[in-house]
Design an enzyme around this catalytic site. Structure first.
Site, mmCIF file in Angstrom:
data_model
loop_
_atom_site.group_PDB
_atom_site.id
_atom_site.type_symbol
_atom_site.label_atom_id
_atom_site.label_comp_id
_atom_site.label_asym_id
_atom_site.label_seq_id
_atom_site.Cartn_x
_atom_site.Cartn_y
_atom_site.Cartn_z
ATOM 1 N N CYS A 88 0.828 -1.191 0.000
ATOM 2 C CA CYS A 88 0.000 0.000 0.000
ATOM 3 C C CYS A 88 0.865 1.245 0.000
ATOM 4 C CB CYS A 88 -0.901 0.015 1.240
ATOM 5 S SG CYS A 88 -1.883 -1.492 1.455
ATOM 6 N N VAL A 109 -4.188 -7.649 -1.092
ATOM 7 C CA VAL A 109 -3.447 -8.883 -1.363
ATOM 8 C C VAL A 109 -3.871 -9.998 -0.409
ATOM 9 C CG1 VAL A 109 -1.138 -9.928 -1.318
ATOM 10 C CG2 VAL A 109 -1.457 -7.666 -2.327
ATOM 11 N N GLY A 146 2.873 -3.235 3.330
ATOM 12 C CA GLY A 146 3.768 -4.384 3.325
ATOM 13 C C GLY A 146 3.060 -5.685 3.642
#
Length: 613
Positions: free
Chosen positions: A2, A53, A78
């Site tokens: 992000c 994700v 992350g």
């Protein structure tokens, strides 16, 4: 993956400045095309752009938890690869969950352990936590510096963001570049904490920065320590194999399509082979992508960095593992397209001057993003295992400077040749690089009883892990996130880095080759051709049409009377190089033209104020 941004002010009511934080966050829409969010209280405003994700519907940010003494809110970029184990541990400690995301696990880890949450994380991350209980901001970056993170102290607080552009969108941050910023831009030493922009700093890898009314404090929670290595050769190879298998397994976890970047070298081929085994167990076929250039294989000429073209080795790996492979083949027109160059400069915020190695990477990632959201990369293996050619060049190893600047007459150090004489004199790059080298060497820890050669090679390895690799990681993150692609780097797992760093150089080269440990640890998933291949770096086009296109664009810049690029660059130098035979252009001349064109577009995009004091 992000983009995060934020503003802490202890004297201004930020509930009235939501528009500014929204503007800061919007600069990173490419990092998070799936969602956006803003969280504002009196002292703090947090912004987030999301690339979904893990837990696609549940991981919305900013994320907050209400405690008896105030809210704790977080913006996170992350992946925590061990979030499943942490979640189980925290559940046993009484925590309950509203989502399946790793973000929520990290936030609850902070609630449980405070700043010490960093000691529990395995992954790549940059995140900021506002703790209302103490009215403080905590900014944390992963150990190797995989995810970018910048901050800008203000009179009464701080601005922060994943990228400088987010901070520069706040009127408190002036787009000023001074002599100190330019020195590192041309020095190529990756000074810790450096940002091109005056007043802005990087959150250091393995570093925690706390902002409160009392000011800003930093704490290093991880660095490369010298430890004895007691495992024999067989045990060491087995341990590297065990770590690599576990790391790749962890980094394949995602709720979106995944792939592997395959160059045909040892590093990416090892990742591909390990990933193929794991995915086959899940009934899946690994997808692989490579970048190539029109006519490169047919017309390849060996040079001082590359002995062979990549394509034959890529085909060997793809056949062995049965991958669904795609080549992204580029021509000089695509590589020199000014729109692509501008996209790369905007992504990186700096005029890096890497030319086709940047534009080709960007175009590769753009093609991959049409098929996948997550890609695994072989980046950092050369730094971890000692793979670059200069590791094995006595003159470079023993030079009184950074080895990558010393190799083969210092090609990289010749990047300053294009500077105006008065600018070069003010920057004094020779002394700057020498000072940075002395500082870097002084920070290296050694073991008692190390031989002179082992001590020197530990220093060389440390320089690459503490300096060189961080330039490449930043490049890969920025160009991939510019198209919304998450690139994971298994070789940066801190367990592997720590273990191999403390392995003696004699073990790293026990078979008389570079990267002996990796070669033997992963030979079971490699074709013989790749196992025996000599190191070849990221590809660069050899087509003289590329240099010719640079020359034509440089002539167009030369035709502009008052272009600010010539406040830095020597106009006569550019004119001379734009007239040489493109087919015989020296590498440093091509680099110089790329740097000139990068600067030209950078001045136009950012409108910086350059102060040469």
């Amino acid at each position: 993956m992000c983009g995060i941004a934020g503003w802490v002010s202890y004297e201004v009511d930020l509930t009235q400045r939501r528009d500014v934080v929204d503007a800061m966050t919007a600069t990173m829409a490419c990092r998070g095309p799936d969602d956006r969010g803003t969280w504002v209280r009196g002292d703090v405003a947090l912004g987030h752009r999301r690339l979904a994700v893990i837990d696609l519907p549940g991981g919305k940010q900013p994320m907050s938890v209400t405690t008896p003494n105030g809210e704790v809110a977080m913006v996170y970029s992350g992946e925590a690869y061990n979030f499943a184990e942490l979640r189980e541990e925290l559940t046993g400690l009484g925590h309950t969950w509203e989502t399946d995301s790793d973000t929520e696990v990290v936030l609850h880890g902070y609630l449980q352990w405070g700043d010490a949450v960093v000691d529990h994380l395995n992954g790549m991350y940059a995140f900021a936590i506002w703790d209302e209980r103490d009215r403080k901001l905590v900014m944390i970056r992963d150990r190797m510096g995989i995810k970018p993170f910048y901050y800008y102290p203000t009179r009464d607080g701080v601005l922060f963001g994943s990228e400088p552009k987010a901070i520069l969108a706040n009127p408190l941050a002036a787009p000023v570049v001074d002599t100190d910023g330019l020195r590192e831009l041309f020095g190529f030493t990756k000074r810790p904490g450096w940002s091109l922009w005056k007043g802005m700093s990087e959150v250091g890898p393995g570093t925690l920065v706390t902002v409160s009314r009392e000011g800003i404090r930093t704490r290093t929670y991880w660095k490369l320590d010298a430890r004895p290595h007691t495992d024999d050769q067989e045990t060491t190879v087995a341990r590297v194999r065990e770590l690599m298998t576990d790391i790749v397994d962890r980094q394949l976890v995602a709720d979106v399509p995944r792939c592997v970047l395959l160059s045909g070298g040892l590093d990416s081929s090892a990742i591909t082979g390990l990933a193929a085994v794991r995915l086959a167990e899940q009934g899946e076929r690994v997808r692989t992508f490579s970048v190539d250039f029109v006519g490169q294989e047919e017309n390849f000429t060996p040079d001082e960095m590359r002995d062979t073209p990549d394509s034959p080795f890529i085909r060997d790996v793809s056949r062995l593992v049965g991958s669904a492979h795609q080549d992204v083949v580029l021509n000089p027109e695509e590589l020199t397209d000014p729109a692509v160059r501008r996209a790369v400069i905007t992504a990186r915020d700096v005029p890096a001057g890497l030319g086709d190695m940047d534009t080709s990477l960007y175009l590769l990632f753009k093609a991959i993003r049409a098929e996948s959201t997550v890609a695994l990369s072989g980046e950092s293996a050369d730094e971890v295992f000692g793979g670059y050619r200069w590791f094995h060049d006595e003159a470079s190893v023993n030079a009184d400077t950074f080895p990558w600047l010393a190799f083969r007459n210092g090609l990289m150090s010749q990047r300053e040749a294009l500077l105006r004489s008065e600018v070069g004199a003010r920057l004094n790059l020779k002394e700057y690089v020498a000072d940075q080298y002395r500082t870097a060497v002084a920070a290296v820890e050694h073991l008692d009883g190390e031989s002179e050669h082992e001590a020197r090679m530990r220093t060389v390895c440390n320089l690459h892990l503490s300096r060189f690799v961080r330039m490449l990681l930043d490049r890969k993150d920025r160009t991939s996130m510019a198209v919304g692609l998450e690139v994971r780097v298994p070789f940066c797992d801190h367990r592997l880095v720590e273990y191999v760093y403390n392995t003696p150089w004699s073990l790293k080269t026990f078979d008389g080759r570079e990267k002996s440990l990796l070669r033997h640890a992963t030979e079971h998933v490699l074709p013989a051709s790749v196992r025996d291949r000599v190191k070849s770096p990221y590809p660069s086009t050899q087509d003289p049409g590329y240099a010719a296109a640079l020359q034509q664009q440089a002539k167009e810049v030369l035709a502009e009377k008052d272009n600010p690029v010539f406040d830095v660059v020597d106009r006569d130098w550019v004119h001379r190089v734009s007239e040489v035979d493109a087919a015989t252009m020296a590498p440093y001349q091509r680099i110089g033209l790329d740097r000139t064109l990068d600067l030209h577009h950078w001045f136009d995009i950012y409108r910086p104020e350059v102060r040469l004091d």
